[in-house]
Design a protein around this motif. Structure first.
Motif, PDB file in Angstrom:
ATOM      1  N   PRO A 283       0.823  -1.210   0.000  1.00  0.00           N
ATOM      2  CA  PRO A 283       0.000   0.000   0.000  1.00  0.00           C
ATOM      3  C   PRO A 283       0.853   1.255   0.000  1.00  0.00           C
ATOM      4  O   PRO A 283       1.945   1.282   0.578  1.00  0.00           O
ATOM      5  N   THR A 284       0.377   2.299  -0.640  1.00  0.00           N
ATOM      6  CA  THR A 284       1.001   3.609  -0.537  1.00  0.00           C
ATOM      7  C   THR A 284       0.479   4.307   0.715  1.00  0.00           C
ATOM      8  O   THR A 284      -0.469   3.841   1.363  1.00  0.00           O
ATOM      9  N   THR A 285       1.064   5.431   1.028  1.00  0.00           N
ATOM     10  CA  THR A 285       0.571   6.212   2.167  1.00  0.00           C
ATOM     11  C   THR A 285      -0.877   6.610   1.951  1.00  0.00           C
ATOM     12  O   THR A 285      -1.704   6.521   2.870  1.00  0.00           O
ATOM     13  N   GLY A 286      -1.205   7.025   0.721  1.00  0.00           N
ATOM     14  CA  GLY A 286      -2.583   7.399   0.416  1.00  0.00           C
ATOM     15  C   GLY A 286      -3.551   6.242   0.576  1.00  0.00           C
ATOM     16  O   GLY A 286      -4.685   6.436   1.028  1.00  0.00           O
ATOM     17  N   GLY A 294      -5.930   1.108  -3.944  1.00  0.00           N
ATOM     18  CA  GLY A 294      -4.861   0.122  -3.995  1.00  0.00           C
ATOM     19  C   GLY A 294      -5.314  -1.203  -3.417  1.00  0.00           C
ATOM     20  O   GLY A 294      -6.410  -1.680  -3.724  1.00  0.00           O
ATOM     21  N   PRO A 295      -4.532  -1.820  -2.537  1.00  0.00           N
ATOM     22  CA  PRO A 295      -4.928  -3.120  -1.971  1.00  0.00           C
ATOM     23  C   PRO A 295      -6.142  -3.042  -1.058  1.00  0.00           C
ATOM     24  O   PRO A 295      -6.738  -4.076  -0.742  1.00  0.00           O
ATOM     25  N   PHE A 296      -6.515  -1.840  -0.636  1.00  0.00           N
ATOM     26  CA  PHE A 296      -7.661  -1.690   0.260  1.00  0.00           C
ATOM     27  C   PHE A 296      -8.923  -1.232  -0.469  1.00  0.00           C
ATOM     28  O   PHE A 296      -9.926  -0.896   0.172  1.00  0.00           O
ATOM     29  N   ILE A 310     -10.393  -9.298   5.533  1.00  0.00           N
ATOM     30  CA  ILE A 310      -8.979  -8.951   5.691  1.00  0.00           C
ATOM     31  C   ILE A 310      -8.764  -7.451   5.604  1.00  0.00           C
ATOM     32  O   ILE A 310      -8.015  -6.868   6.412  1.00  0.00           O
ATOM     33  N   VAL A 311      -9.384  -6.794   4.640  1.00  0.00           N
ATOM     34  CA  VAL A 311      -9.096  -5.387   4.352  1.00  0.00           C
ATOM     35  C   VAL A 311      -9.220  -4.492   5.585  1.00  0.00           C
ATOM     36  O   VAL A 311      -8.282  -3.743   5.908  1.00  0.00           O
ATOM     37  N   PRO A 312     -10.338  -4.496   6.310  1.00  0.00           N
ATOM     38  CA  PRO A 312     -10.424  -3.580   7.450  1.00  0.00           C
ATOM     39  C   PRO A 312      -9.388  -3.838   8.521  1.00  0.00           C
ATOM     40  O   PRO A 312      -8.845  -2.897   9.121  1.00  0.00           O
ATOM     41  N   ARG A 313      -9.085  -5.110   8.791  1.00  0.00           N
ATOM     42  CA  ARG A 313      -8.147  -5.441   9.856  1.00  0.00           C
ATOM     43  C   ARG A 313      -6.714  -5.114   9.460  1.00  0.00           C
ATOM     44  O   ARG A 313      -5.927  -4.641  10.288  1.00  0.00           O
ATOM     45  N   LEU A 314      -6.389  -5.316   8.200  1.00  0.00           N
ATOM     46  CA  LEU A 314      -5.050  -4.982   7.722  1.00  0.00           C
ATOM     47  C   LEU A 314      -4.870  -3.463   7.646  1.00  0.00           C
ATOM     48  O   LEU A 314      -3.832  -2.929   8.067  1.00  0.00           O
ATOM     49  N   ALA A 315      -5.880  -2.767   7.146  1.00  0.00           N
ATOM     50  CA  ALA A 315      -5.802  -1.307   7.056  1.00  0.00           C
ATOM     51  C   ALA A 315      -5.720  -0.677   8.438  1.00  0.00           C
ATOM     52  O   ALA A 315      -4.975   0.293   8.655  1.00  0.00           O
TER      53      ALA A 315
END
Length: 396
Positions: A283-286, A294-296, A310-315
């Protein structure tokens, strides 16, 4: 986990946040009421007006609730934004009570010493879309006004309301819900917190002072860094690299907190973090700040249930910078360790430090927690609500 993203529904009022509609199972035996009493309280020390707007639960049409509880559905004549056909402002002199019907993706706006200007525009499907106040562009007629909001949805399942700092911090708002059997309360930021938050980010240096927004030399808003992503380009890169190096050599476990999915194991393979069939690029900072690129990126119609988990927990772990100290997300997460890495989401850190109970959405996945009884997000919700009080405090 009852989240604002699932419960508020997709709304033009929440352009910066990854919201999606969906059926939500809740432990309430009865349907929520067709309408609910809202008490609006003005403790700002100034003249205040409120606006209650969202989308009708029955058909999705844009709506405002008038002071007498009746509903106004604005219409748009074409693709060029045009003013509303009437003024739906609700004067709040001390307090005011309004009966609010079922609606979703909704907001209670407050503004002091002025009124807000809303516009309508014809949507691609020929319906009416609402143009909300813009806090980024100084060309917007609302830019230099002191305004803020709380979010809510009232549907057949329950009332869900929260205080959001996903876009910015401004004048403080608090919530108090009376429901069958008890009460719930979210204090929100105390009076004058905006100056302390602005000062802390200025002291942080780097790009952080760019988040502070002034009007005629006075701080009116402090923006989430998501809205200054260009100024933070590359800010998180070194941390992301360290995370990738760590999980190239050991597994990362993410608990979906769903019985049908369970715990997912991931490792870095090549340049991707891989959980079974799901791959996540760096992921980028943005991407991290915004939680929806991106991945989110959220693609609710095509994303697998595993990816949605996965997305919310990883983000959240990236925003809180806990991935280097905890390989079991979100289990083992201790709020005392959030934002302790030097390179972190200092906006979220400072906002939470200024909240008396620590509760409020400082980024879109701030509802992620290690257990169902832990709440970082600042929400009230119940299937049998009786009265929601929304209180405007002093900006300073």
């Amino acid at each position: 986990m009852v989240s604002r993203r699932r419960f508020l529904g997709i709304s033009a009022a929440a352009l910066s946040s990854p919201l999606w509609a969906g059926t939500l199972t809740a432990p309430f035996a009865m349907a929520a009421p067709e309408s609910l009493r809202f008490r609006l309280v003005n403790n700002s020390g100034a003249t205040a007006y409120a606006y209650i707007t969202g989308q009708a639960d029955a058909d999705g049409r844009v709506m405002f609730v008038r002071a007498d509880g009746s509903v106004y559905h604005p219409t748009a004549g074409g693709p060029v934004p045009e003013p509303l056909g009437e003024d739906p402002a609700i004067p709040v002199n001390g307090s005011a009570e309004v009966m609010v019907p079922r609606m979703y993706g909704a907001r209670v706006y407050f503004v002091t010493d002025d009124k807000l200007e809303f516009f309508t525009v014809q949507a691609a499907d020929g319906g009416t879309a609402l143009v909300h106040p813009n806090f980024v562009s100084d060309a917007d007629p609302n830019f230099d006004k002191n305004w803020t909001f709380a979010e809510f949805t009232l549907n057949s399942v329950q009332l869900y309301a929260n205080i959001s700092y996903v876009d910015f911090v401004a004048a403080p708002v608090g919530l108090h819900l009376v429901h069958a059997g008890g009460t719930q309360e979210v204090a929100g930021l105390p009076d004058g917190a905006i100056d302390r938050i602005a000062s802390a980010l200025r002291d942080q240096g780097g790009a952080w002072p760019t988040c502070v927004q002034e009007v005629n030399g006075t701080v009116f808003r402090v923006l989430n860094p998501n809205h200054r992503a260009g100024d933070f380009a590359g800010y998180m890169d070194e941390y992301v690299d360290q995370v990738w190096q760590k999980y190239a050599n050991e597994p990362l476990f993410i608990d979906s907190q769903r019985g049908d999915i369970g715990i997912l194991e991931g490792r870095v393979e090549g340049d991707d973090l891989v959980f079974g069939a799901e791959r996540f690029g760096r992921p980028t900072t943005g991407d991290i700040w915004g939680c929806n690129s991106g991945p989110f990126a959220n693609n609710p119609d095509t994303d697998s249930e595993e990816r949605k988990a996965i997305v919310p927990r990883l983000a959240a772990a990236f925003n809180r910078t806990t991935l280097l100290i905890n390989s079991e997300q979100p289990h083992g997460e201790d709020p005392a360790t959030f934002y302790q890495h030097p390179v972190t989401n200092h906006y979220a850190r400072v906002v939470h430090e200024n909240l008396p109970d620590g509760k409020g959405y400082a980024f879109a996945y701030d509802d992620v927690s290690s257990n169902p009884n832990e709440d970082h997000s600042g929400k009230v919700n119940h299937g049998d609500p009786e009265l929601l009080t929304v209180t405007l405090g002093r900006i300073r």
